[in-house]
Design a protein around this motif. Structure first.
Motif, PDB file in Angstrom:
ATOM      1  N   GLN A 194     -37.189  56.234  -2.029  1.00  0.00           N
ATOM      2  CA  GLN A 194     -36.384  55.907  -3.197  1.00  0.00           C
ATOM      3  C   GLN A 194     -35.316  57.260  -3.088  1.00  0.00           C
ATOM      4  O   GLN A 194     -34.158  56.603  -2.993  1.00  0.00           O
TER       5      GLN A 194
ATOM      6  N   ARG B 138     -33.112  56.743  -0.044  1.00  0.00           N
ATOM      7  CA  ARG B 138     -31.961  55.735  -0.118  1.00  0.00           C
ATOM      8  C   ARG B 138     -31.008  56.162  -1.177  1.00  0.00           C
ATOM      9  O   ARG B 138     -29.643  55.873  -0.645  1.00  0.00           O
TER      10      ARG B 138
ATOM     11  N   GLU C  16     -43.240  49.320   0.987  1.00  0.00           N
ATOM     12  CA  GLU C  16     -42.716  48.714  -0.336  1.00  0.00           C
ATOM     13  C   GLU C  16     -41.858  49.791  -0.858  1.00  0.00           C
ATOM     14  O   GLU C  16     -40.606  49.157  -1.490  1.00  0.00           O
TER      15      GLU C  16
ATOM     16  N   GLY D 103     -38.447  48.874   1.392  1.00  0.00           N
ATOM     17  CA  GLY D 103     -38.053  47.280   1.466  1.00  0.00           C
ATOM     18  C   GLY D 103     -37.888  47.248   3.113  1.00  0.00           C
ATOM     19  O   GLY D 103     -37.748  48.162   4.160  1.00  0.00           O
ATOM     20  N   THR D 104     -37.622  46.148   3.366  1.00  0.00           N
ATOM     21  CA  THR D 104     -37.734  45.569   4.770  1.00  0.00           C
ATOM     22  C   THR D 104     -36.247  45.447   5.334  1.00  0.00           C
ATOM     23  O   THR D 104     -35.963  44.899   6.389  1.00  0.00           O
ATOM     24  N   GLN D 105     -35.126  45.768   4.623  1.00  0.00           N
ATOM     25  CA  GLN D 105     -33.866  45.522   5.198  1.00  0.00           C
ATOM     26  C   GLN D 105     -33.355  46.902   5.127  1.00  0.00           C
ATOM     27  O   GLN D 105     -33.385  47.780   4.435  1.00  0.00           O
TER      28      GLN D 105
ATOM     29  N   TYR E 198     -34.011  48.811   7.504  1.00  0.00           N
ATOM     30  CA  TYR E 198     -35.109  49.954   7.603  1.00  0.00           C
ATOM     31  C   TYR E 198     -35.886  49.876   8.825  1.00  0.00           C
ATOM     32  O   TYR E 198     -36.247  48.304   9.132  1.00  0.00           O
TER      33      TYR E 198
ATOM     34  N   SER F 240     -44.700  43.967   6.790  1.00  0.00           N
ATOM     35  CA  SER F 240     -43.600  43.216   7.025  1.00  0.00           C
ATOM     36  C   SER F 240     -43.347  41.727   6.555  1.00  0.00           C
ATOM     37  O   SER F 240     -42.441  41.521   5.866  1.00  0.00           O
TER      38      SER F 240
ATOM     39  N   ILE G  69     -44.380  40.981   3.019  1.00  0.00           N
ATOM     40  CA  ILE G  69     -43.241  41.310   2.176  1.00  0.00           C
ATOM     41  C   ILE G  69     -41.955  40.241   2.179  1.00  0.00           C
ATOM     42  O   ILE G  69     -41.490  40.040   1.218  1.00  0.00           O
ATOM     43  N   ASN G  70     -41.342  40.194   3.556  1.00  0.00           N
ATOM     44  CA  ASN G  70     -40.480  39.157   3.711  1.00  0.00           C
ATOM     45  C   ASN G  70     -40.724  37.704   3.196  1.00  0.00           C
ATOM     46  O   ASN G  70     -39.729  36.865   2.818  1.00  0.00           O
TER      47      ASN G  70
END
Length: 327
Positions: free
Chosen positions: A249, A252, A286, A289-291, A293, A321, A324-325
């Motif tokens: 976090q 980011r 988590e 995030g998967t975007q 990244y 992944s 989560i998606n």
């Protein structure tokens, strides 16, 4: 380095002779892909091919690592370096390895080219090898700032040509490692590292356009340089790599939404039981995030790490992944 097949292939001859063999470099690049469902390949080469191209001799000493037979000691030693390097003549074997590997991959995954950034190369050239303090190299920054900038500029120019050559040979992304960034404070990083990191990104992209080559994504990884993340996010690279000492976090917040982040699991986490590796990967994904990244370790693997645990890491990345998606 953790694979038995890697060690077996490498044992056959001298390390730098291996680096100069396109066939062996291709084989060593492909070996991890035969073991694991990785999403990219990174060409097998060495970080010190550029100092070699500048005329310095580097040998691999067992138990010690790469060692310069005559490191830079005085400013006058800069005169011994080639001031103009024909990268095709001096480093063509790397380009041949990239082309051979690109063909061998047959489009399965993209191929990444790489090199160390100027400050990190400068530190090796002055220290003569690895160092825990970088005291000799840092002393140059304080005692010989003008000469330090001359050396860093020379390195940046050669690195630029070398990276462009890698793309011409078939590399589909480029990663620049400022591995020794953590030995610099914020002010020294601003003076002696960041300007050249920026210049390389700009110059590489400009030359790729001039030569009608693909504008490939570029990744910058400056280990332990948390203080510079905001600057690195605006240095002209599509991806900023992270070591394991910063929270997702926080990274980011510092880098913003327009840059992709890569990292940052502690490599030593792979010594943990497989179940724990899965938990750590889940937490990491988590957090990021998967975007925008790219899941990765926060630094390299160690030779004594279990390939099974490396496989557990890769499997956990893909499994979590997808979950989560989907949700």
């Amino acid at each position: 380095r953790s694979l038995a097949e890697f060690r077996e292939t490498r044992a056959a001859q001298d390390f730098f002779a291996t680096c100069r063999s396109p066939k062996l470099c291709c084989e060593l690049t492909l070996q991890p892909l035969r073991r694991f469902p990785l999403d990219a390949a990174i060409i097998f080469s060495d970080i010190l091919v550029v100092p070699q191209a500048l005329g310095m001799e580097v040998v691999m000493v067992p138990g010690k690592g790469p060692t310069f037979t005559e490191p830079l000691k005085e400013v006058e030693d800069l005169l011994k370096l080639r001031q103009k390097v024909d990268v095709t003549a001096e480093l063509g074997y790397v380009f041949q390895a990239i082309t051979l590997t690109r063909h061998s991959l047959e489009g399965r995954v993209p191929l990444i080219g790489f090199l160390r950034a100027p400050w990190t190369l400068m530190s090796y050239m002055i220290e003569g090898g690895g160092s825990t303090t970088m005291a000799k190299a840092k002393s140059w920054l304080y005692r010989h700032p003008e000469a330090s900038h001359r050396l860093l500029r020379l390195l940046a120019d050669v690195i630029t040509d070398y990276l462009v050559g890698q793309v011409a040979a078939g590399a589909q992304a480029l990663q620049l490692f400022e591995s020794h960034a953590g030995h610099l404070g914020p002010e020294q990083f601003q003076d002696f590292a960041l300007p050249y990191i920026r210049d390389i990104a700009q110059a590489v992209k400009s030359k790729l356009k001039e030569e009608a080559l693909p504008l490939v994504p570029m990744i910058i990884f400056a280990k332990d340089a948390h203080y510079a993340l905001r600057d690195l996010a605006h240095a002209g690279y599509e991806v900023v790599g992270l070591d394991w000492t910063i929270r997702p976090q926080e990274a980011r917040v510092q880098t913003g939404k327009d840059v992709t982040l890569q990292g940052n699991l502690d490599p030593c986490a792979l010594y943990a039981p497989k179940e724990k590796i899965g938990e750590l990967v889940k937490k990491m994904l988590e957090g990021f995030g998967t975007q925008r990244y790219i899941a990765n370790l926060g630094h390299g693997l160690y030779p004594d790490m279990s390939p099974e645990h490396v496989g557990a890491f890769v499997e956990a990345v893909h499994t979590h992944s997808r979950h989560i998606n989907k949700h």
